[in-house]
Design a protein around this motif. Structure first.
Motif, PDB file in Angstrom:
ATOM      1  N   THR A 232       2.324  -5.573   3.975  1.00  0.00           N
ATOM      2  CA  THR A 232       2.122  -4.701   5.092  1.00  0.00           C
ATOM      3  C   THR A 232       0.674  -4.193   4.789  1.00  0.00           C
ATOM      4  OG1 THR A 232       2.594  -2.668   6.282  1.00  0.00           O
ATOM      5  CG2 THR A 232       2.973  -2.542   3.953  1.00  0.00           C
ATOM      6  N   ASP A 234      -0.554  -1.767   6.869  1.00  0.00           N
ATOM      7  CA  ASP A 234      -0.336  -0.207   7.277  1.00  0.00           C
ATOM      8  C   ASP A 234      -1.213   0.524   6.466  1.00  0.00           C
ATOM      9  OD1 ASP A 234       1.435   1.535   9.221  1.00  0.00           O
ATOM     10  OD2 ASP A 234       0.863   2.698   7.653  1.00  0.00           O
ATOM     11  N   ASN A 236      -0.717   3.635   5.194  1.00  0.00           N
ATOM     12  CA  ASN A 236      -0.212   4.269   4.355  1.00  0.00           C
ATOM     13  C   ASN A 236       1.196   3.584   4.134  1.00  0.00           C
ATOM     14  OD1 ASN A 236       0.988   6.311   3.045  1.00  0.00           O
ATOM     15  ND2 ASN A 236       1.843   7.178   4.926  1.00  0.00           N
ATOM     16  N   ALA A 237       0.905   2.477   3.203  1.00  0.00           N
ATOM     17  CA  ALA A 237       1.756   1.479   3.112  1.00  0.00           C
ATOM     18  C   ALA A 237       2.499   1.370   1.631  1.00  0.00           C
ATOM     19  CB  ALA A 237       1.070   0.188   3.517  1.00  0.00           C
ATOM     20  N   ASN A 258       9.224   0.696   1.991  1.00  0.00           N
ATOM     21  CA  ASN A 258       7.953   0.874   1.971  1.00  0.00           C
ATOM     22  C   ASN A 258       7.520   2.279   3.009  1.00  0.00           C
ATOM     23  OD1 ASN A 258       7.575  -2.169   1.340  1.00  0.00           O
ATOM     24  ND2 ASN A 258       5.461  -1.447   1.279  1.00  0.00           N
ATOM     25  N   ASP A 260       5.779   2.583   5.387  1.00  0.00           N
ATOM     26  CA  ASP A 260       5.467   2.156   6.949  1.00  0.00           C
ATOM     27  C   ASP A 260       6.879   2.026   7.651  1.00  0.00           C
ATOM     28  OD1 ASP A 260       6.905  -0.070   6.033  1.00  0.00           O
ATOM     29  OD2 ASP A 260       5.277  -1.740   6.587  1.00  0.00           O
ATOM     30  N   SER A 278      13.883  -1.545  10.431  1.00  0.00           N
ATOM     31  CA  SER A 278      13.067  -0.358  10.736  1.00  0.00           C
ATOM     32  C   SER A 278      13.915   0.887  10.859  1.00  0.00           C
ATOM     33  CB  SER A 278      12.206  -0.496  11.973  1.00  0.00           C
ATOM     34  OG  SER A 278      11.438  -1.438  11.913  1.00  0.00           O
ATOM     35  N   SER A 282       9.624   7.168   6.778  1.00  0.00           N
ATOM     36  CA  SER A 282       9.397   6.361   5.609  1.00  0.00           C
ATOM     37  C   SER A 282      10.267   6.053   4.404  1.00  0.00           C
ATOM     38  CB  SER A 282       7.968   7.258   4.785  1.00  0.00           C
ATOM     39  OG  SER A 282       6.766   7.211   5.624  1.00  0.00           O
TER      40      SER A 282
END
Length: 450
Positions: A232, A234, A236-237, A258, A260, A278, A282
């Protein structure tokens, strides 16, 4: 999970381990490093004896003769071990993301009979020294046999042989990492200077996750790294957790959790990404049930989830914890799931009835950051962020326990697959080490012979 920032954690008494301990040359052949001591950094327990002398390991015989199992020279300090423990218990501050009343929680906790000895101290070595990247992630030590342990030491994945009592670097992640596996459509990337945040080792495969969302997969029997990538981009990954498991068809899979808010599933043969799930927050930890059908999903929420491991569909909600969760483990029979939380408890859930936890097990002073079951299901170990590892006898319905009392941040715990050994990684600047405990056996049939 909170993004790690040194300035935010500088004065934290709890689960803090400074990233400045990382050394650009972690395997430089110096006397201090060969003996597991970083003389440039400090310990919570400072001593004033000559640090130029080699630090000795501690054997079971030496411990029986009165030596501290970590080699801490209490006789040379200005306080006793008991006094320091008393002070530590009073002053320790457990890190919390959510501040809630713990009054009712105390009433829920199971009354446990402590003082049992299921695993006896065997050996402590400072020739290898556990280190931690993120203060909330403590899955950085794995045993593949009672003689073979893998752990993080700065930028190196180290192998410790408890038989030969020798450490060896398996992987250096400060150097460029180039994946050797070439497959059509492969997402492999060259990486360098990876800060390993989590790892797992199983069936000859080592998987490590990185602080910037990296994933590294290496077969222990082969040179080089089979697969590496950033899963990823992202900001903040962090890769918070990895799991290696077999799906219901027997195929090996790698699962990542993760920051993300996603869980990803990879084929362990060609490392193609097979699925992406998803979640609302987090994901700090995930683990797959022994039959490969269900997965536990824990994260930045007091609520934990049970989801279908094939589709990612949520099939159960676990309510009871008061803060964020960072650890989980399944009993080998697949019926009991254990979850560890920053509210200082481990909850046990019967997968056949998720309406409430069947037991609440209390730590001594801090968050529960790692949980492991023995392969025969007889014992469960849970590690706090620092100082304490608790071993519960599942045959007594978790009512009997052993408490391992030490000093330092705990980087990880692992039972050997044959259940004969328990290894504990301690990440202290001076007394960082790997401790080995051996399973105690009661051969009552010998009494009848005598």
């Amino acid at each position: 999970m909170a993004q790690f920032q040194n300035h935010e954690l500088e004065y934290m008494v709890d689960d803090y381990y400074d990233m400045t301990d990382f050394d650009d040359n972690p395997i430089e052949d110096t006397e201090s490093q060969r003996n597991g001591v970083d003389e440039s950094s400090n310990s919570d327990i400072e001593d004033d004896f000559d640090k130029s002398k080699p630090k000795t390991d501690t054997s079971a015989l030496e411990a029986r003769n009165g030596k501290d199992i970590q080699g801490i020279p209490w006789e040379r300090l200005n306080f006793t071990r008991d006094k320091y423990r008393e002070t530590r218990l009073k002053e320790y501050k457990n890190y919390e993301n959510l501040s809630r009343s713990r009054e009712e929680l105390e009433k829920e906790c199971k009354q446990v009979e402590k003082g049992h000895n299921f695993y006896d101290f065997q050996f402590n070595t400072r020739l290898v020294k556990s280190t931690i990247v993120h203060f909330q992630l403590r899955n950085l030590l794995w045993a593949t046999s009672k003689h073979d342990v893998y752990l993080m030491q700065n930028y190196s994945v180290m192998h410790w042989s408890s038989l030969l009592r020798r450490g060896k670097e398996v992987l250096n992640v400060a150097k460029p990492i180039m994946p050797t596996l070439k497959c059509p459509g492969s997402l492999g990337q060259t990486l360098s200077r990876v800060q390993i945040s989590t790892m797992a080792v199983k069936d000859n495969l080592m998987v490590a996750g990185g602080f910037q969302g990296e994933l590294i997969c290496k077969y222990l029997c082969q040179s080089g790294v089979a697969f590496s990538t950033k899963i990823t981009t992202d900001e903040n990954a962090i890769t918070n957790a990895v799991d290696i498991y077999r799906n219901p068809n027997g195929s090996m899979r790698v699962m990542t959790a993760n920051n993300d808010a996603q869980i990803r599933v990879f084929d362990a043969g060609n490392f193609a990404c097979l699925g992406r799930f998803s979640f609302p927050w987090s994901v700090n930890n995930t683990s797959v049930s022994p039959d490969g059908k269900l997965m536990a999903v824990l994260g930045d929420s007091p609520e934990c989830l049970i989801a279908d491991a094939q589709s990612g569909k949520v099939v159960g909600n676990l309510k009871g914890h008061l803060d964020y969760s960072f650890a989980s483990a399944w009993h080998p029979d697949g019926r009991i799931l254990a979850t560890g939380n920053q509210d200082t408890t481990c909850r046990l859930w019967d997968i056949r009835n998720l309406s409430e936890s069947v037991a609440v097990l209390k730590g001594r002073m801090g968050a529960i950051r790692a949980i492991r079951f023995t392969s025969d299901g007889r014992f469960m170990a849970m590690a706090e962020a620092a100082d304490f590892v608790h071993i519960f006898d599942t045959w007594s319905d978790y009512a009997k326990a052993q408490e391992i009392d030490l000093f330092g941040e705990i980087a990880g715990i692992s039972f050997s697959p044959d259940t004969e050994a328990l290894f504990v990684g301690v990440a202290d600047r001076t007394y960082g080490s790997v401790l080995e405990f051996n399973r105690r056996h009661y051969n009552r049939y010998l009494d009848s012979i005598i």
